[in-house]
Write a protein that holds these residues in place. Structure first.
Motif, short mmCIF file in Angstrom:
data_model
loop_
_atom_site.label_atom_id
_atom_site.label_comp_id
_atom_site.label_asym_id
_atom_site.label_seq_id
_atom_site.Cartn_x
_atom_site.Cartn_y
_atom_site.Cartn_z
N VAL A 35 29.60 21.19 49.46
CA VAL A 35 28.68 22.29 49.16
C VAL A 35 27.67 21.84 48.10
CG1 VAL A 35 28.47 24.61 48.16
CG2 VAL A 35 30.28 24.12 49.81
N GLU A 36 28.15 21.21 47.05
CA GLU A 36 27.25 20.77 45.98
C GLU A 36 26.23 19.76 46.50
OE1 GLU A 36 27.28 19.00 41.43
OE2 GLU A 36 29.18 19.43 42.41
N MET A 37 26.67 18.81 47.30
CA MET A 37 25.76 17.80 47.84
C MET A 37 24.71 18.44 48.75
SD MET A 37 28.43 14.64 48.46
CE MET A 37 27.50 14.05 49.83
N ALA A 38 25.13 19.36 49.61
CA ALA A 38 24.18 20.03 50.50
C ALA A 38 23.18 20.87 49.71
CB ALA A 38 24.94 20.91 51.49
N LEU A 39 23.66 21.53 48.67
CA LEU A 39 22.80 22.36 47.84
C LEU A 39 21.76 21.51 47.12
CD1 LEU A 39 22.13 25.13 46.63
CD2 LEU A 39 23.87 24.67 44.88
N LYS A 40 22.20 20.43 46.49
CA LYS A 40 21.26 19.56 45.77
C LYS A 40 20.24 18.96 46.74
CE LYS A 40 24.23 18.48 41.88
NZ LYS A 40 23.55 19.32 40.96
N LYS A 41 20.67 18.54 47.91
CA LYS A 41 19.75 17.98 48.89
C LYS A 41 18.73 19.04 49.32
CE LYS A 41 19.37 15.74 53.33
NZ LYS A 41 19.99 15.39 54.58
N HIS A 42 19.21 20.26 49.57
CA HIS A 42 18.33 21.35 50.00
C HIS A 42 17.25 21.64 48.95
CE1 HIS A 42 17.22 25.05 52.11
NE2 HIS A 42 17.13 25.59 50.91
N VAL A 43 17.64 21.66 47.68
CA VAL A 43 16.71 22.00 46.61
C VAL A 43 15.83 20.82 46.22
CG1 VAL A 43 16.56 22.68 44.16
CG2 VAL A 43 18.12 23.88 45.72
N ARG A 44 16.41 19.64 46.09
CA ARG A 44 15.67 18.49 45.57
C ARG A 44 14.91 17.71 46.63
NH1 ARG A 44 19.96 16.25 41.09
NH2 ARG A 44 20.32 18.27 40.12
N HIS A 45 15.38 17.77 47.86
CA HIS A 45 14.75 17.01 48.95
C HIS A 45 14.65 17.89 50.20
CE1 HIS A 45 15.43 13.53 46.41
NE2 HIS A 45 16.68 13.89 46.32
N PRO A 46 13.87 18.98 50.11
CA PRO A 46 13.82 19.93 51.23
C PRO A 46 13.28 19.29 52.51
CG PRO A 46 12.13 20.43 49.60
CD PRO A 46 12.96 19.32 49.04
N ASP A 47 13.78 19.78 53.61
CA ASP A 47 13.32 19.34 54.93
C ASP A 47 11.94 19.95 55.15
OD1 ASP A 47 12.83 18.76 57.58
OD2 ASP A 47 14.79 19.46 58.28
N PRO A 48 10.92 19.12 55.36
CA PRO A 48 9.56 19.67 55.53
C PRO A 48 9.40 20.53 56.78
CG PRO A 48 9.59 17.29 55.92
CD PRO A 48 10.95 17.67 55.44
N ASP A 49 10.33 20.42 57.72
CA ASP A 49 10.24 21.21 58.95
C ASP A 49 10.83 22.61 58.80
OD1 ASP A 49 9.04 19.10 60.27
OD2 ASP A 49 10.96 18.24 60.88
N GLU A 50 11.46 22.88 57.67
CA GLU A 50 12.07 24.21 57.47
C GLU A 50 11.13 25.14 56.77
OE1 GLU A 50 15.81 23.79 55.48
OE2 GLU A 50 16.74 22.89 57.19
#
Length: 66
Positions: free
Chosen positions: A51-66
């Motif tokens: 959960v922590e890894m997914a959250l950090k990735k979502h916030v710090r390296h967002p998918d430009p397609d989303e």
């Protein structure tokens, strides 16, 4: 299986990331994020680290397609 994140969890991590980038991360913010991650992981029966890894990735390296 994709990790599902709540808007509240994302907002907490965004706040922590902004504070961290400014060199002003507080203990209260860090504790709040960790507590929310732990509670979310337990409630959804997912690993806390995943959960922590997914959250950090979502916030710090967002998918430009989303």
């Amino acid at each position: 299986m994709a990790i599902e994140l709540t808007d509240e969890l994302i907002e907490l991590e965004r706040r922590a990331w902004v504070e961290q980038q400014a060199g002003a991360l507080t203990v209260d913010t860090a504790v709040a994020v960790q507590a929310a991650i732990t509670a979310h992981a337990e409630a959804t029966k997912q690993g806390r680290m995943a959960v922590e890894m997914a959250l950090k990735k979502h916030v710090r390296h967002p998918d430009p397609d989303e």
